[in-house]
Scaffold this active site. Structure first.
Site, PDB file in Angstrom:
ATOM      1  N   THR A   1      79.197 -23.847   5.673  1.00  0.00           N
ATOM      2  CA  THR A   1      79.618 -24.447   6.941  1.00  0.00           C
ATOM      3  C   THR A   1      81.127 -24.659   6.971  1.00  0.00           C
ATOM      4  OG1 THR A   1      77.513 -25.594   7.119  1.00  0.00           O
ATOM      5  CG2 THR A   1      79.342 -26.497   8.403  1.00  0.00           C
TER       6      THR A   1
ATOM      7  N   ASP B   1      79.294 -29.753  -5.402  1.00  0.00           N
ATOM      8  CA  ASP B   1      80.148 -28.705  -5.980  1.00  0.00           C
ATOM      9  C   ASP B   1      81.253 -28.216  -5.049  1.00  0.00           C
ATOM     10  OD1 ASP B   1      78.545 -27.454  -4.122  1.00  0.00           O
ATOM     11  OD2 ASP B   1      77.830 -25.870  -5.453  1.00  0.00           O
TER      12      ASP B   1
ATOM     13  N   HIS C   1      62.687 -29.596  -2.029  1.00  0.00           N
ATOM     14  CA  HIS C   1      63.335 -30.383  -0.967  1.00  0.00           C
ATOM     15  C   HIS C   1      63.110 -31.883  -1.088  1.00  0.00           C
ATOM     16  CE1 HIS C   1      63.486 -26.289   0.563  1.00  0.00           C
ATOM     17  NE2 HIS C   1      64.573 -26.686   1.197  1.00  0.00           N
TER      18      HIS C   1
ATOM     19  N   ARG D   1      72.748 -24.493  -6.891  1.00  0.00           N
ATOM     20  CA  ARG D   1      72.815 -23.041  -6.760  1.00  0.00           C
ATOM     21  C   ARG D   1      73.845 -22.438  -7.703  1.00  0.00           C
ATOM     22  NH1 ARG D   1      72.818 -22.321  -0.875  1.00  0.00           N
ATOM     23  NH2 ARG D   1      74.846 -23.245  -1.172  1.00  0.00           N
TER      24      ARG D   1
ATOM     25  N   MET E   1      67.504 -28.481  -7.803  1.00  0.00           N
ATOM     26  CA  MET E   1      68.440 -27.677  -7.022  1.00  0.00           C
ATOM     27  C   MET E   1      69.805 -27.623  -7.723  1.00  0.00           C
ATOM     28  SD  MET E   1      67.563 -28.326  -3.024  1.00  0.00           S
ATOM     29  CE  MET E   1      66.150 -27.502  -2.278  1.00  0.00           C
TER      30      MET E   1
ATOM     31  N   ARG F   1      52.465 -31.285 -23.841  1.00  0.00           N
ATOM     32  CA  ARG F   1      52.890 -30.091 -23.094  1.00  0.00           C
ATOM     33  C   ARG F   1      54.418 -29.970 -23.084  1.00  0.00           C
ATOM     34  NH1 ARG F   1      48.824 -31.140 -18.012  1.00  0.00           N
ATOM     35  NH2 ARG F   1      47.211 -29.647 -18.633  1.00  0.00           N
TER      36      ARG F   1
ATOM     37  N   GLN G   1      64.347 -33.484  -3.246  1.00  0.00           N
ATOM     38  CA  GLN G   1      65.695 -33.938  -3.634  1.00  0.00           C
ATOM     39  C   GLN G   1      66.606 -34.118  -2.437  1.00  0.00           C
ATOM     40  OE1 GLN G   1      66.792 -31.317  -7.359  1.00  0.00           O
ATOM     41  NE2 GLN G   1      65.193 -30.339  -6.146  1.00  0.00           N
ATOM     42  N   ARG G   2      66.309 -33.448  -1.344  1.00  0.00           N
ATOM     43  CA  ARG G   2      67.189 -33.540  -0.172  1.00  0.00           C
ATOM     44  C   ARG G   2      66.768 -34.642   0.781  1.00  0.00           C
ATOM     45  NH1 ARG G   2      68.546 -27.782   1.118  1.00  0.00           N
ATOM     46  NH2 ARG G   2      67.850 -28.197   3.223  1.00  0.00           N
TER      47      ARG G   2
ATOM     48  N   GLY H   1      72.282 -27.060   4.979  1.00  0.00           N
ATOM     49  CA  GLY H   1      71.199 -27.891   4.436  1.00  0.00           C
ATOM     50  C   GLY H   1      71.521 -29.365   4.609  1.00  0.00           C
TER      51      GLY H   1
ATOM     52  N   GLY I   1      78.390 -28.137   4.098  1.00  0.00           N
ATOM     53  CA  GLY I   1      78.609 -27.693   2.723  1.00  0.00           C
ATOM     54  C   GLY I   1      79.544 -26.495   2.690  1.00  0.00           C
ATOM     55  N   ASP I   2      79.480 -25.743   1.611  1.00  0.00           N
ATOM     56  CA  ASP I   2      80.460 -24.663   1.431  1.00  0.00           C
ATOM     57  C   ASP I   2      80.412 -23.609   2.540  1.00  0.00           C
ATOM     58  OD1 ASP I   2      77.980 -24.024   0.422  1.00  0.00           O
ATOM     59  OD2 ASP I   2      78.680 -23.485  -1.572  1.00  0.00           O
TER      60      ASP I   2
ATOM     61  N   ARG J   1      70.748 -23.445   9.647  1.00  0.00           N
ATOM     62  CA  ARG J   1      71.533 -22.539   8.810  1.00  0.00           C
ATOM     63  C   ARG J   1      72.007 -21.350   9.646  1.00  0.00           C
ATOM     64  NH1 ARG J   1      72.567 -23.667   3.659  1.00  0.00           N
ATOM     65  NH2 ARG J   1      71.076 -24.879   2.439  1.00  0.00           N
TER      66      ARG J   1
ATOM     67  N   THR K   1      76.889 -32.236   0.360  1.00  0.00           N
ATOM     68  CA  THR K   1      75.854 -31.444  -0.290  1.00  0.00           C
ATOM     69  C   THR K   1      75.291 -32.224  -1.470  1.00  0.00           C
ATOM     70  OG1 THR K   1      75.336 -29.490  -1.635  1.00  0.00           O
ATOM     71  CG2 THR K   1      77.601 -30.190  -1.691  1.00  0.00           C
ATOM     72  N   ILE K   2      74.006 -32.069  -1.681  1.00  0.00           N
ATOM     73  CA  ILE K   2      73.427 -32.675  -2.879  1.00  0.00           C
ATOM     74  C   ILE K   2      73.955 -31.974  -4.126  1.00  0.00           C
ATOM     75  CG2 ILE K   2      71.318 -33.437  -1.708  1.00  0.00           C
ATOM     76  CD1 ILE K   2      69.847 -31.124  -3.188  1.00  0.00           C
ATOM     77  N   ASP K   3      74.483 -30.756  -3.963  1.00  0.00           N
ATOM     78  CA  ASP K   3      74.911 -29.971  -5.128  1.00  0.00           C
ATOM     79  C   ASP K   3      76.206 -30.494  -5.759  1.00  0.00           C
ATOM     80  OD1 ASP K   3      72.728 -28.430  -4.602  1.00  0.00           O
ATOM     81  OD2 ASP K   3      73.829 -26.644  -3.984  1.00  0.00           O
TER      82      ASP K   3
HETATM   83  O1  F6P Z   1      73.200 -26.263  -0.813  1.00  0.00           O
HETATM   84  C1  F6P Z   1      72.280 -27.271  -0.942  1.00  0.00           C
HETATM   85  C2  F6P Z   1      70.927 -26.740  -1.296  1.00  0.00           C
HETATM   86  O2  F6P Z   1      70.080 -27.840  -1.393  1.00  0.00           O
HETATM   87  C3  F6P Z   1      70.882 -25.871  -2.572  1.00  0.00           C
HETATM   88  O3  F6P Z   1      70.828 -26.605  -3.752  1.00  0.00           O
HETATM   89  C4  F6P Z   1      69.651 -25.040  -2.331  1.00  0.00           C
HETATM   90  O4  F6P Z   1      69.697 -23.834  -3.046  1.00  0.00           O
HETATM   91  C5  F6P Z   1      69.701 -24.803  -0.868  1.00  0.00           C
HETATM   92  O5  F6P Z   1      70.399 -25.884  -0.298  1.00  0.00           O
HETATM   93  C6  F6P Z   1      68.342 -24.679  -0.217  1.00  0.00           C
HETATM   94  O6  F6P Z   1      68.524 -24.516   1.146  1.00  0.00           O
HETATM   95  P1  F6P Z   1      67.346 -24.274   2.212  1.00  0.00           P
HETATM   96  O7  F6P Z   1      66.715 -25.600   2.441  1.00  0.00           O
HETATM   97  O8  F6P Z   1      68.026 -23.787   3.427  1.00  0.00           O
HETATM   98  O9  F6P Z   1      66.411 -23.296   1.606  1.00  0.00           O
END
Ligand code: F6P
Length: 341
Positions: free
Chosen positions: A105, A129, A270, A171, A169, A162, A272-273, A10, A102-103, A72, A125-127
């Site tokens: 890769t 982690d 996405h 995971r 995101m 509300r 966020q990405r 990603g 990321g992890d 991917r 990675t945005i995660d």
């Molecule tokens: O690993 C980064 C990430 O943004 C995760 O937070 C998310 O679950 C995943 O990638 C989504 O990936 P894709 O865009 O391939 O669905």
């Protein structure tokens, strides 16, 4: 010296800063040539590359995504490991490869490295982690983007009385949920690191209403264990990871049922990405890129660039076999402390 570079998995904001950093350092300091491999591992398996010199990487620092493309796809799932990438390395006379990922890769990079492919890993990675590094670029931008979105959702939540459930995101770890949630003053934050209690969240929503705050904002990391009976089926991607999304809808239904307040869902996905990286991510990506070039030209392979405190260092690529880096208990405790009616 000729170095290849690829971005896989990603994407995230800051990848172009790494590419620019590698090229600038390799060209100007080390007189080394850099070759860009297109579309992640796919390009390496299929021999698709483009030359990268200082001119080719001008003006990319501010751009989100990756000028090299990504995918991917994976050499161990869609190819035969090292055997499927050696031809490209030989044809391009590459002495080493910088793999930004990321992890998933980086685990494939480790396996290739064990098969003799000379690799320097760069964690992204945005995660936020990846084990072995205190931070990954991309996270700061994603957390900022999510916080701004939650700010906007909060004003409309207040107008309409509300409960707004926002899915971000994350995971296996709740870094984005925790940081964006704290930054935007969310009322409750649910993360994969700890069990949650929807009855307690419903109590909080009601207690806020009793104090005149007839709206609440709940931030949910996509990777939380779904409430019982949710029936969410997640397909797997090429790395064997679940393709997540949708848990917020179940949380919202449950909160509406328990509180009687109308509950709505926003999945940031996405957004966020994408987009332009923050200054922090541009700087971290640039530092990682320069460090990766320095390692590659000295033939120091089987290593991963990492942040330790404020220093950029390198560690055994082996670290990527470790468990994902969770949000520390002290930060989760701050989130809890601020989750009051
Ligand atoms: O690993 C980064 C990430 O943004 C995760 O937070 C998310 O679950 C995943 O990638 C989504 O990936 P894709 O865009 O391939 O669905």
């Amino acid at each position: 010296m000729r170095i290849g570079i690829l971005t896989a998995g990603g994407d995230c904001p800051g990848l172009n800063a790494v590419i620019r950093g590698v090229v600038a350092r390799a060209n100007e300091r080390h007189d080394a040539v850099v070759v860009g491999v297109l579309d992640g591992w796919d390009g390496l398996m299929e021999g698709r590359v483009r030359p990268l010199d200082r001119e080719a990487v001008r003006g990319i620092l501010q751009r989100g995504g990756t000028i090299l493309g990504t995918s991917r796809r994976d050499p161990y799932v869609h190819g035969k490991g090292a055997a499927s990438v050696r031809a490209t390395l030989e044809r391009e006379h590459l002495d080493g490869l910088v793999v930004v990922g990321g992890d998933g890769t980086l685990r494939s990079a480790l396996r290739l490295s064990e098969e003799g492919i000379p690799i320097v890993g760069v964690p992204k990675t945005i995660d936020n982690d990846i084990p072995g590094t205190d931070a990954t670029f991309g996270f700061d931008t994603a957390a900022q983007t999510a916080a701004e979105a939650i700010d906007r959702i909060t004003t409309t939540a207040e107008s309409h009385d509300r409960v707004m459930v926002v899915e971000v995101m994350g995971r296996t770890c709740g870094w984005i949920a925790t940081y964006a949630g704290i930054a935007a003053g969310a009322d409750a934050i649910l993360v994969p690191e700890e069990p949650y209690d929807l009855d307690a969240v419903a109590d909080l929503v009601r207690a806020r209403a009793a104090r005149g705050r007839r709206y609440s904002v709940v931030v949910v990391a996509e990777g939380i264990v779904p409430p019982p009976g949710a029936g969410l089926a997640a397909p797997l991607d090429a790395f064997g990871f679940e393709r997540l999304g949708g848990v917020a809808a179940v949380v919202a239904t449950e909160l509406e049922r328990r509180t009687g307040f109308e509950a709505r869902v926003t999945v940031l996905g996405h957004i966020q990405r994408g987009g332009t990286p923050t200054a922090t991510d541009r700087v971290l990506g640039s530092r990682f890129g320069v460090a990766a070039a320095d390692l590659a030209v000295t033939g120091t392979f089987g290593r991963m660039i990492a942040l330790r405190g404020v220093d950029v260092v390198d560690v055994e690529l082996e670290v990527v076999r470790g468990v994902p880096r969770s949000v520390p208990a002290a930060i989760l405790d701050v989130a809890r402390a601020l989750s009051t009616p």
